[in-house]
Design an enzyme around this catalytic site. Sequence first.
Site, PDB file in Angstrom:
ATOM      1  N   THR A 217      -6.768   0.933  11.556  1.00 59.51           N
ATOM      2  CA  THR A 217      -6.929   1.061  10.100  1.00 59.51           C
ATOM      3  C   THR A 217      -7.003  -0.277   9.367  1.00 59.51           C
ATOM      4  O   THR A 217      -7.386  -0.315   8.202  1.00 59.51           O
ATOM      5  CB  THR A 217      -5.735   1.832   9.500  1.00 59.51           C
TER       6      THR A 217
ATOM      7  N   SER B  62       1.830  -5.325   3.438  1.00 58.27           N
ATOM      8  CA  SER B  62       3.267  -5.242   3.708  1.00 58.27           C
ATOM      9  C   SER B  62       4.056  -6.345   3.006  1.00 58.27           C
ATOM     10  O   SER B  62       5.244  -6.526   3.283  1.00 58.27           O
ATOM     11  CB  SER B  62       3.506  -5.302   5.230  1.00 58.27           C
TER      12      SER B  62
ATOM     13  N   SER C 263      -1.513  -7.480  10.691  1.00 56.04           N
ATOM     14  CA  SER C 263      -2.958  -7.482  10.932  1.00 56.04           C
ATOM     15  C   SER C 263      -3.739  -7.580   9.631  1.00 56.04           C
ATOM     16  O   SER C 263      -4.631  -8.407   9.474  1.00 56.04           O
ATOM     17  CB  SER C 263      -3.349  -6.204  11.688  1.00 56.04           C
TER      18      SER C 263
ATOM     19  N   HIS D 283       3.398   2.058  11.635  1.00 57.45           N
ATOM     20  CA  HIS D 283       2.241   1.839  12.519  1.00 57.45           C
ATOM     21  C   HIS D 283       1.976   3.003  13.453  1.00 57.45           C
ATOM     22  O   HIS D 283       0.929   3.054  14.088  1.00 57.45           O
ATOM     23  CB  HIS D 283       2.476   0.586  13.377  1.00 57.45           C
TER      24      HIS D 283
ATOM     25  N   CYS E 220       2.246   6.098   8.833  1.00 52.50           N
ATOM     26  CA  CYS E 220       1.386   6.279   7.653  1.00 52.50           C
ATOM     27  C   CYS E 220       0.446   7.462   7.884  1.00 52.50           C
ATOM     28  O   CYS E 220      -0.168   7.577   8.960  1.00 52.50           O
ATOM     29  CB  CYS E 220       0.579   5.014   7.404  1.00 52.50           C
TER      30      CYS E 220
ATOM     31  N   HIS F 155      -1.484  -4.563  19.348  1.00 50.53           N
ATOM     32  CA  HIS F 155      -0.947  -4.260  18.014  1.00 50.53           C
ATOM     33  C   HIS F 155      -0.245  -2.899  18.075  1.00 50.53           C
ATOM     34  O   HIS F 155      -0.746  -1.966  18.720  1.00 50.53           O
ATOM     35  CB  HIS F 155      -2.091  -4.234  16.983  1.00 50.53           C
TER      36      HIS F 155
ATOM     37  N   GLU G 285      -0.050  -0.410  16.159  1.00 48.33           N
ATOM     38  CA  GLU G 285      -0.870   0.767  15.802  1.00 48.33           C
ATOM     39  C   GLU G 285      -1.780   1.163  16.964  1.00 48.33           C
ATOM     40  O   GLU G 285      -1.960   2.364  17.240  1.00 48.33           O
ATOM     41  CB  GLU G 285      -1.704   0.468  14.551  1.00 48.33           C
TER      42      GLU G 285
ATOM     43  N   CYS H  74       0.867  -1.184   0.000  1.00 45.39           N
ATOM     44  CA  CYS H  74       0.000   0.000   0.000  1.00 45.39           C
ATOM     45  C   CYS H  74       0.908   1.241   0.000  1.00 45.39           C
ATOM     46  O   CYS H  74       2.136   1.131   0.169  1.00 45.39           O
ATOM     47  CB  CYS H  74      -0.863   0.002   1.252  1.00 45.39           C
TER      48      CYS H  74
END
Length: 319
Positions: free
Chosen positions: A172, A275, A231, A81, A103, A131, A133, A18
Amino acid sequence: MSDKPSLKVLLCAPRGFCAGVVRAINTVEHALRQFGAPVYVRHEIVHNRYVVESLKTKGAIFVKELDEVPDGGQPVVFSAHGVPKDVPAEADRRSLLAIDATCPLVKKVHLEAELHHRRNLKIILVGHKGHPEVVGTLGQLPKGSIILVQTPEDVENLTGVDESNLAYVTQTTLSIDDMSAVVAALQARYPQIVGPHRQDICYATTNRQEAVKAIAAKADAFVAVGSPNSSNSQRLKEVAERNGCPSSQLVLRAEDLDWSKLQNIRTLGVTAGASAPEVLVEEILNAFAEKYELDIETVTTATEDVSFPLPRQLREEVV
Ligand code: SF4
């Protein structure tokens, strides 16, 4: 004429990298060019061991915490993250050259949370405990400002929440269906809850899941290429299973394929997490090509043209 059995491969598009991952990897590579090795990177820059190992060979050093970064001018990059606020604060205190590869779509969630906080709203974060993030988003605000929920049951079990002063944000990279179920539970219990104008699940997560949904019921088996700790890659495996594919596996490399789950298949779905580099998709397809005569069809459900500029400190280097 080949004596191998034939296998139809339905290849999801979009799949793989991405815009946030491309930016994060480019950030480390540009920093290496601009400042020379070593460049320190706090945590895996993106959740993919192949990417991490290849950056190591170029001079990146991965660390868990800032206390592993020596003083002396070499930069430290924060992963895609996102990081709790005390991390850049500590880098600042030590006068480290910090380059933030968070990001921009994760940053958007941080900013939403901050805005809600400034408006004195209590915030509910829908996400997976532990996680990075989620750790980063929780760490944008003072402890206790954000309540983490993962399931509709967690929503049922909430106590002492003032519903007139409530907002939610989400990780996200969740499953869209899981997120919708938790948000529906929140809205049923707290009709006045404030949500994001545009959902926090990012375009890349959404598009990759929709592509899998379009193919899942047509495939006898599914392979999602990605890391077990990624994730969005995990979610792709689950989405395939939940949408009619009898067997789905998440693999980092071809050597991880469980061939016992791939017996007597005629149609295979293939995707890759945000990723996972395309070279690993090719490796997986080559492994199948050794056993089968492949007929590969790319199934395109969306096109993407998103890109993000490099962090400010590196932009002068790009000519
Ligand atoms: S998956 Fe989405 S939020 Fe995460 S880095 Fe990629 S674009 Fe950004």
